[in-house]
Design a protein around this motif. Structure first.
Motif, PDB file in Angstrom:
ATOM      1  N   VAL A 338     128.639 -17.490 127.775  1.00  0.00           N
ATOM      2  CA  VAL A 338     129.408 -17.162 126.579  1.00  0.00           C
ATOM      3  C   VAL A 338     130.059 -15.791 126.697  1.00  0.00           C
ATOM      4  O   VAL A 338     131.270 -15.634 126.481  1.00  0.00           O
ATOM      5  CB  VAL A 338     128.530 -17.244 125.320  1.00  0.00           C
ATOM      6  N   ARG A 342     134.169 -15.182 126.921  1.00  0.00           N
ATOM      7  CA  ARG A 342     134.871 -14.461 125.847  1.00  0.00           C
ATOM      8  C   ARG A 342     135.592 -13.237 126.411  1.00  0.00           C
ATOM      9  O   ARG A 342     136.733 -12.938 126.032  1.00  0.00           O
ATOM     10  CB  ARG A 342     133.883 -14.055 124.759  1.00  0.00           C
ATOM     11  N   PRO A 352     139.300 -13.769 121.476  1.00  0.00           N
ATOM     12  CA  PRO A 352     138.238 -14.777 121.624  1.00  0.00           C
ATOM     13  C   PRO A 352     137.825 -15.420 120.304  1.00  0.00           C
ATOM     14  O   PRO A 352     137.368 -16.567 120.301  1.00  0.00           O
ATOM     15  CB  PRO A 352     137.077 -13.975 122.232  1.00  0.00           C
ATOM     16  N   GLU A 353     137.981 -14.698 119.204  1.00  0.00           N
ATOM     17  CA  GLU A 353     137.614 -15.258 117.907  1.00  0.00           C
ATOM     18  C   GLU A 353     138.569 -16.368 117.488  1.00  0.00           C
ATOM     19  O   GLU A 353     138.199 -17.279 116.752  1.00  0.00           O
ATOM     20  CB  GLU A 353     137.606 -14.157 116.833  1.00  0.00           C
ATOM     21  N   LEU A 356     139.186 -19.081 121.635  1.00  0.00           N
ATOM     22  CA  LEU A 356     138.111 -19.666 122.436  1.00  0.00           C
ATOM     23  C   LEU A 356     136.870 -19.872 121.586  1.00  0.00           C
ATOM     24  O   LEU A 356     136.497 -19.008 120.788  1.00  0.00           O
ATOM     25  CB  LEU A 356     137.769 -18.751 123.617  1.00  0.00           C
ATOM     26  N   GLU A 357     136.257 -21.008 121.780  1.00  0.00           N
ATOM     27  CA  GLU A 357     135.019 -21.312 121.051  1.00  0.00           C
ATOM     28  C   GLU A 357     134.080 -22.047 122.009  1.00  0.00           C
ATOM     29  O   GLU A 357     134.472 -23.032 122.633  1.00  0.00           O
ATOM     30  CB  GLU A 357     135.335 -22.188 119.842  1.00  0.00           C
TER      31      GLU A 357
END
Length: 553
Positions: A338, A342, A352-353, A356-357
């Motif tokens: 993770v 990120r 990243p918020e 990307l998840e």
């Protein structure tokens, strides 16, 4: 009237209070409407006054007292009362409640769908098991959760592309090829290789296709088993997933990233951003600038790529295809990815918020007679997706895997999931769907119909159990939207179990069809509309889970 409809009524009341000067406040972005725990508190409750209190500079109860008469005066509202520190408890007129049954039936399969996530273009990658063996039970969990999440996101209006990343490059494929060759030669598997009966089946198929494979030089033989064996294994994975009800829009080959120069392009892009440096003969990405616990190697000192470089290239490829959000589902053993992923997105200049998840799922155990099932007859060391389906069936397996939060380790009890009783959650929900189907068959046999929409009398639905059922049916759109937004498919399963229980209580308390010698009346027809509404919502919910909705059991 649904909670969404009532939220509009309350919002209108808030705006009226502001325009009239009774309060001066900022209108909240979302007005929450919920079912109270006790029916004595009304049909719905809202905390909007508590949300407004701070900006209004008034006690929440004072704000609620301003809003109560405005909501009370709205069509369909019987009364709005202030409670506690500033809650509004709202009771609807019976006709406003009952009208929902007709609305649901007329909406059909569309009931529960919304535009909550409209305009969002999202890439959802899940399963992505290496083609070195059958999909194991952990991959089965992602096969369900990913598929259900895609259905939920689409139901909430998002444009979703389901993607499977086919790892057909790297050391694990070499070990797989050498293992197949050893099996075909009747030799022991390499120390770092794979084992299991499935290797014998694939090796035999390769030899049928290429009878002279064992006569080739070793490097050529390994290459033959790599090409043929990987293709055969991946075809088998696709077949298993399809039989499980999981399908993909895109199968992306890792090898294409290498062949098309995407890794070079990704490193160039990162270098242009000023995040690449060289040390000890290797090329590094300075991910620590964005919160990673250490910097990551892109190119080893021997000139070979790292797996992380392929991850970078693959992420950039997805973004270049126009996906606003990249969602990746990984197993518990990948939790350490993770931070680096990120940081990598940030190195590309993404947020990243936003872009990307990463979802991390916990382990799954198959249990029989109270003890874990440890090994597969075919795969040898793990329990596979096919083993799970053989043990409990597709419906039970999908439902059981979908009803637990992904961050929870679960034990799937074979004995429970094959039992036809209310202890088995999937049986409980599916049986609830068969009951309105049976009512409708009996109605058709008796020549009784629910009538035209304009003849439906919602005020005939006055029984407490009818109100309970209507209230539960009204919650479905919000459940779907919330499950999609929070990436929590288990909310749908829990809702369906609640709805099943509510329908069973309605069924036991409210006779739908008249007794022999009695004529159908407005209440009969209204209850047929309600029965069909319940059947539709159960059907729609099961469809979101990829589970069948049988008409007979």
């Amino acid at each position: 009237m649904t909670p969404e409809d009532l939220a509009v009524v309350i919002s209108d009341g808030v705006h009226t209070a502001i325009r009239s000067g009774h309060i001066s406040a900022e209108v909240p972005g979302e007005i929450r409407v919920e079912r109270p725990r006790h029916r004595s508190h009304g049909d719905y409750s809202t905390n909007v006054a508590l949300q407004l209190a701070k900006s209004a500079g008034l006690p929440a109860r004072t704000v609620a007292e301003v809003l109560a008469p405005l909501v009370d005066a709205a069509a369909g509202v019987a009364k709005a009362e202030v409670a506690g520190p500033g809650f509004l408890n709202i009771t609807l007129e019976s006709a406003a409640i009952g009208a929902l049954a007709r609305d649901i039936v007329l909406a059909g399969d569309a009931y529960g769908r919304s535009d909550r996530l409209g305009g969002l273009r999202l890439n959802l990658e899940f399963v992505s098991a290496n083609p070195t063996g059958p999909v194991h039970i952990g991959g089965a969990r992602w096969a369900v959760v990913g598929d259900v999440l895609a259905r939920l996101l689409e139901a909430a209006g998002a444009d979703v592309s389901r993607e499977y990343y086919f790892n057909d490059a790297g050391g694990q494929i070499d070990r797989f090829a050498r293992s197949l060759l050893a099996t075909a030669q009747g030799s022991p598997a390499p120390e770092d290789g794979y084992s299991g009966a499935y290797l014998e089946e694939i090796a035999a198929t390769v030899l049928r296709r290429q009878p002279g494979a064992l006569e080739l030089a070793r490097s050529e033989a390994v290459a033959a088993f790599r090409t043929e064996g990987t293709a055969l294994m991946f075809d088998e994975i696709k077949t298993s997933l399809a039989a499980f009800g999981t399908h993909f829009d895109v199968y992306f080959n890792e090898k294409d990233l290498h062949d098309k120069g995407d890794l070079d392009a990704a490193v160039t892009r990162l270098r242009e951003g000023g995040h690449v440096f060289e040390e000890e003969g290797a090329v590094w990405l300075r991910t620590t600038d964005f919160g990673d616990d250490k910097d990551r190697v892109l190119v080893k000192s021997d000139g070979s790529w790292t797996y992380f470089t392929a991850d970078c290239a693959y992420y950039l490829n997805k973004r270049s295809r126009g996906f606003e959000r990249v969602v990746i589902m990984l197993g518990a053993d990948h939790a350490g990815y993770v931070g680096r992923m990120r940081a990598m997105a940030a190195c590309f200049g993404d947020d990243p918020e936003t872009h990307l998840e990463i979802l991390i799922g916990q382990l799954v155990n198959l249990v029989k007679d109270g003890a874990p099932v440890r090994m597969s007859k075919r795969a040898g060391t793990v329990v596979t997706l096919d083993d799970l389906v053989e043990a409990v069936g597709v419906d039970a397996a999908r439902y059981a895997l979908a009803r637990a939060g992904v961050d929870t380790m679960i034990d799937l009890d074979i004995d429970l999931l094959t039992r036809q009783s209310n202890d088995n959650p999937v049986y409980y929900v599916q049986y609830a769907h068969t009951r309105p189907c049976a009512v409708q068959r009996r109605a058709a046999e008796a020549g009784i119909g629910k009538g035209a929409p304009e003849d439906f009398d919602p005020s005939a639905l006055t029984h407490e159990r009818e109100a309970d059922l209507l209230g539960t049916l009204a919650e479905f759109p919000q459940v779907v939207a919330t499950a999609a937004t929070l990436r929590e498919p288990h909310r749908v399963a829990h809702y369906l179990e609640q709805l099943a229980g509510t329908y069973h209580r309605f069924y036991d308390a409210c006779r739908v069809l008249p007794r022999a010698g009695e004529d159908p009346d407005d209440r009969t027809r209204a209850r047929l509309w309600l029965t069909e509404a319940a059947r539709l919502v159960l059907h729609n919910g099961l469809q979101l889970l990829g589970v069948s909705a049988p008409e007979r059991m």
